[in-house]
Design an enzyme around this catalytic site. Structure first.
Site, PDB file in Angstrom:
ATOM      1  N   CYS A  43       0.796  -1.080  -0.015  1.00  0.00           N
ATOM      2  CA  CYS A  43       0.268  -0.071  -0.053  1.00  0.00           C
ATOM      3  C   CYS A  43       0.838   1.192   0.185  1.00  0.00           C
ATOM      4  O   CYS A  43       1.957   1.306   0.718  1.00  0.00           O
ATOM      5  CB  CYS A  43      -0.914  -0.039   1.378  1.00  0.00           C
ATOM      6  SG  CYS A  43      -2.196   1.377   1.169  1.00  0.00           S
ATOM      7  N   ASP A  45       0.623   3.762   1.909  1.00  0.00           N
ATOM      8  CA  ASP A  45       0.401   4.398   3.026  1.00  0.00           C
ATOM      9  C   ASP A  45       1.621   4.432   3.708  1.00  0.00           C
ATOM     10  O   ASP A  45       2.643   3.626   3.661  1.00  0.00           O
ATOM     11  CB  ASP A  45      -0.401   3.269   4.090  1.00  0.00           C
ATOM     12  CG  ASP A  45      -0.673   3.644   5.164  1.00  0.00           C
ATOM     13  OD1 ASP A  45       0.146   4.192   6.014  1.00  0.00           O
ATOM     14  OD2 ASP A  45      -1.993   3.868   5.677  1.00  0.00           O
ATOM     15  N   ARG A  47       2.998   4.487   6.538  1.00  0.00           N
ATOM     16  CA  ARG A  47       3.316   3.814   7.762  1.00  0.00           C
ATOM     17  C   ARG A  47       3.868   2.507   7.162  1.00  0.00           C
ATOM     18  O   ARG A  47       4.188   1.624   8.276  1.00  0.00           O
ATOM     19  CB  ARG A  47       2.186   3.736   8.714  1.00  0.00           C
ATOM     20  CG  ARG A  47       1.651   5.027   9.100  1.00  0.00           C
ATOM     21  CD  ARG A  47       0.152   4.887   9.687  1.00  0.00           C
ATOM     22  NE  ARG A  47      -0.642   4.730   8.888  1.00  0.00           N
ATOM     23  CZ  ARG A  47      -1.802   4.243   9.130  1.00  0.00           C
ATOM     24  NH1 ARG A  47      -2.539   4.260  10.466  1.00  0.00           N
ATOM     25  NH2 ARG A  47      -2.785   3.929   8.244  1.00  0.00           N
ATOM     26  N   HIS A  99      -2.369  -3.975   4.899  1.00  0.00           N
ATOM     27  CA  HIS A  99      -1.881  -3.477   6.397  1.00  0.00           C
ATOM     28  C   HIS A  99      -3.398  -3.394   6.971  1.00  0.00           C
ATOM     29  O   HIS A  99      -4.262  -2.681   6.473  1.00  0.00           O
ATOM     30  CB  HIS A  99      -1.314  -2.214   6.450  1.00  0.00           C
ATOM     31  CG  HIS A  99      -1.823  -1.215   5.931  1.00  0.00           C
ATOM     32  ND1 HIS A  99      -2.248  -0.216   6.562  1.00  0.00           N
ATOM     33  CD2 HIS A  99      -2.002  -0.738   4.584  1.00  0.00           C
ATOM     34  CE1 HIS A  99      -2.619   0.858   5.709  1.00  0.00           C
ATOM     35  NE2 HIS A  99      -2.401   0.344   4.406  1.00  0.00           N
ATOM     36  N   CYS A 102      -6.111   0.232   7.007  1.00  0.00           N
ATOM     37  CA  CYS A 102      -5.999   0.842   5.538  1.00  0.00           C
ATOM     38  C   CYS A 102      -7.055   1.524   5.026  1.00  0.00           C
ATOM     39  O   CYS A 102      -8.109   1.094   4.907  1.00  0.00           O
ATOM     40  CB  CYS A 102      -5.808  -0.582   4.548  1.00  0.00           C
ATOM     41  SG  CYS A 102      -5.330   0.183   2.695  1.00  0.00           S
TER      42      CYS A 102
HETATM   43 CO    CO Z   1      -3.509   1.110   3.021  1.00  0.00          CO
END
Ligand code: CO
Length: 211
Positions: A43, A45, A47, A99, A102
């Site tokens: 992803c 993302d 993090r 994750h 998400c």
């Molecule tokens: Co995500």
């Protein structure tokens, strides 16, 4: 210029110095080329930084990231990364890493309209529809969300196996494993969903290509 921005370039200089201190030939070796054993589909993302969470140095992971780690079979960017990884770099493992928490998956559970991204999220909604019975039966919203994240990863693992790229590699006898993982942003730990595929036999028959 703002401090945050300047800091990035300063950090880069520090990082180079650190690497050279550990190994004076670090960049010289990397400049010769790459042969990563792993393709990571994760992803976007912030993090979930691929290399960092698995302790992989530069040169070890070929990376493709998008919103909610999706394998969309008409996505030229994903297909090109996959083709290069499998047919040129000859990676041994492809890992789809989703994750918990998400945002893309969470949005797909709602009727929220965000914008253009709605059209990307639709692919995730399809996954909900495939597993609607199981998901609707989970009353706790957090648990339903977590399970949806896991099912989405599993679906993407299968979607990779459905590509002609992966099936041709298997047909040639290439040693290639496709795995599904979920990373927990709340504790940093990765869970192997144990949905690894190494041939097209577990695909519904209609997806198996006659090669
Ligand atoms: Co995500």
């Amino acid at each position: 210029m703002e401090t945050f921005y300047n800091k990035l370039l300063e950090n880069n200089k520090k990082w180079v110095a650190q690497q050279l201190e550990k190994d004076p030939h670090f960049f010289e070796e990397l400049a010769k080329g790459q042969q990563p054993p792993l393709l990571w589909i994760g992803c976007a993302d912030s993090r979930v930084p691929a290399n960092e969470i698995i302790g992989a140095p530069p040169g070890e992971v070929f990376v493709h990231r998008n919103i909610a780690n999706m394998v969309i079979h008409s996505d030229m960017s994903m297909l090109s990364v996959l083709d290069y990884a499998v047919n040129v770099l000859k990676v041994k493992h492809v890992i789809v890493c989703g994750h918990y928490g998400c945002g893309g998956v969470q949005t797909a559970m709602t009727n929220k309209h965000v914008g253009l991204i709605d059209n990307w999220i639709r692919h995730i909604k399809d996954v909900y529809r495939f597993h609607q019975k199981e998901l609707d039966a989970i009353e706790n919203e957090k648990k339903r969300f977590d399970r949806f994240v896991e099912l989405n990863v599993t679906e993407q693992v299968h979607d990779l196996a459905k590509t002609s790229i992966i099936q041709e590699a298997w047909q040639r006898g290439q040693d290639l494993h496709v795995h599904g993982w979920v990373y927990d942003v709340a504790d940093g730990l990765i869970q192997d969903l144990k949905v690894t595929l190494k041939n097209n036999q577990s695909l519904s028959e209609v997806y198996r290509l006659d090669l």
